[in-house]
Design a protein around this motif. Sequence first.
Motif, PDB file in Angstrom:
ATOM      1  N   ALA A 152     -13.905  14.840 -26.954  1.00  0.00           N
ATOM      2  CA  ALA A 152     -14.214  13.526 -27.509  1.00  0.00           C
ATOM      3  C   ALA A 152     -13.115  13.147 -28.497  1.00  0.00           C
ATOM      4  N   GLY A 153     -12.876  11.879 -28.602  1.00  0.00           N
ATOM      5  CA  GLY A 153     -11.945  11.365 -29.605  1.00  0.00           C
ATOM      6  C   GLY A 153     -12.691  10.439 -30.537  1.00  0.00           C
ATOM      7  N   THR A 154     -12.123  10.237 -31.699  1.00  0.00           N
ATOM      8  CA  THR A 154     -12.684   9.282 -32.640  1.00  0.00           C
ATOM      9  C   THR A 154     -11.559   8.619 -33.423  1.00  0.00           C
ATOM     10  N   THR A 155     -11.760   7.362 -33.747  1.00  0.00           N
ATOM     11  CA  THR A 155     -10.769   6.642 -34.539  1.00  0.00           C
ATOM     12  C   THR A 155     -10.840   7.063 -36.000  1.00  0.00           C
ATOM     13  N   GLY A 156     -11.903   7.763 -36.374  1.00  0.00           N
ATOM     14  CA  GLY A 156     -12.010   8.297 -37.737  1.00  0.00           C
ATOM     15  C   GLY A 156     -10.955   9.358 -37.973  1.00  0.00           C
ATOM     16  N   LEU A 207     -16.893   7.246 -41.481  1.00  0.00           N
ATOM     17  CA  LEU A 207     -17.956   6.423 -40.910  1.00  0.00           C
ATOM     18  C   LEU A 207     -17.613   5.949 -39.492  1.00  0.00           C
ATOM     19  N   ARG A 208     -16.329   5.803 -39.190  1.00  0.00           N
ATOM     20  CA  ARG A 208     -15.920   5.361 -37.848  1.00  0.00           C
ATOM     21  C   ARG A 208     -16.352   6.332 -36.753  1.00  0.00           C
ATOM     22  N   ASN A 209     -16.525   7.607 -37.097  1.00  0.00           N
ATOM     23  CA  ASN A 209     -16.980   8.592 -36.108  1.00  0.00           C
ATOM     24  C   ASN A 209     -18.321   8.180 -35.516  1.00  0.00           C
ATOM     25  N   HIS A 210     -19.196   7.627 -36.353  1.00  0.00           N
ATOM     26  CA  HIS A 210     -20.547   7.263 -35.920  1.00  0.00           C
ATOM     27  C   HIS A 210     -20.633   5.841 -35.378  1.00  0.00           C
ATOM     28  N   LEU A 211     -19.796   4.965 -35.879  1.00  0.00           N
ATOM     29  CA  LEU A 211     -19.883   3.560 -35.476  1.00  0.00           C
ATOM     30  C   LEU A 211     -19.008   3.225 -34.278  1.00  0.00           C
ATOM     31  N   LEU A 212     -17.777   3.693 -34.272  1.00  0.00           N
ATOM     32  CA  LEU A 212     -16.822   3.287 -33.243  1.00  0.00           C
ATOM     33  C   LEU A 212     -16.495   4.371 -32.230  1.00  0.00           C
ATOM     34  N   GLY A 213     -16.615   5.612 -32.626  1.00  0.00           N
ATOM     35  CA  GLY A 213     -16.171   6.686 -31.743  1.00  0.00           C
ATOM     36  C   GLY A 213     -14.704   6.500 -31.413  1.00  0.00           C
ATOM     37  N   LEU A 234     -13.490  17.819 -30.718  1.00  0.00           N
ATOM     38  CA  LEU A 234     -13.419  16.459 -31.252  1.00  0.00           C
ATOM     39  C   LEU A 234     -12.064  16.269 -31.907  1.00  0.00           C
ATOM     40  N   GLY A 235     -11.327  15.280 -31.430  1.00  0.00           N
ATOM     41  CA  GLY A 235     -10.023  14.955 -31.995  1.00  0.00           C
ATOM     42  C   GLY A 235     -10.121  13.743 -32.902  1.00  0.00           C
ATOM     43  N   TYR A 236      -9.598  13.865 -34.096  1.00  0.00           N
ATOM     44  CA  TYR A 236      -9.636  12.775 -35.081  1.00  0.00           C
ATOM     45  C   TYR A 236      -8.393  11.896 -34.965  1.00  0.00           C
ATOM     46  N   GLY A 237      -8.593  10.593 -35.164  1.00  0.00           N
ATOM     47  CA  GLY A 237      -7.490   9.645 -35.086  1.00  0.00           C
ATOM     48  C   GLY A 237      -6.992   9.448 -33.658  1.00  0.00           C
ATOM     49  N   ILE A 238      -7.884   9.649 -32.687  1.00  0.00           N
ATOM     50  CA  ILE A 238      -7.510   9.535 -31.276  1.00  0.00           C
ATOM     51  C   ILE A 238      -8.423   8.514 -30.600  1.00  0.00           C
ATOM     52  N   LEU A 277      -5.768  10.506 -22.887  1.00  0.00           N
ATOM     53  CA  LEU A 277      -5.072  10.786 -21.625  1.00  0.00           C
ATOM     54  C   LEU A 277      -3.765  11.548 -21.792  1.00  0.00           C
ATOM     55  N   ASN A 278      -3.094  11.362 -22.923  1.00  0.00           N
ATOM     56  CA  ASN A 278      -1.786  12.004 -23.070  1.00  0.00           C
ATOM     57  C   ASN A 278      -1.547  12.550 -24.473  1.00  0.00           C
ATOM     58  N   ASN A 279      -2.595  12.948 -25.146  1.00  0.00           N
ATOM     59  CA  ASN A 279      -2.479  13.483 -26.496  1.00  0.00           C
ATOM     60  C   ASN A 279      -2.178  14.982 -26.450  1.00  0.00           C
TER      61      ASN A 279
END
Length: 74
Positions: free
Chosen positions: A5-9, A15-21, A50-54, A60-62
């Motif tokens: 999983a990735g998250t923009t947090g 908080l972005r982990n829970h709201l935006l993923g 879980l990757g942060y800032g992704i 796909l290419n991280n």
Amino acid sequence: CYTVAGTTGNHEDDLRNHLLGDGLVQVNSALGIHKKPELTLAFPKEHQWLGYGINHMDLLNNQEVYLQIKQWLS
């Protein structure tokens, strides 16, 4: 089975982990976690990553994602 999983947090408590993923899929959904326990997929913690800032497309290419998958396959 494994799940990535990735998250923009940028960190665990962001908080972005829970709201935006990752901008498309929420983190819990990507990890197979459902609010109804009987619908949750039982991935062991060591099979989840879980990757942060992704964001979704970055998965796909991280390099971090690649290294985690490589570690699981080793």
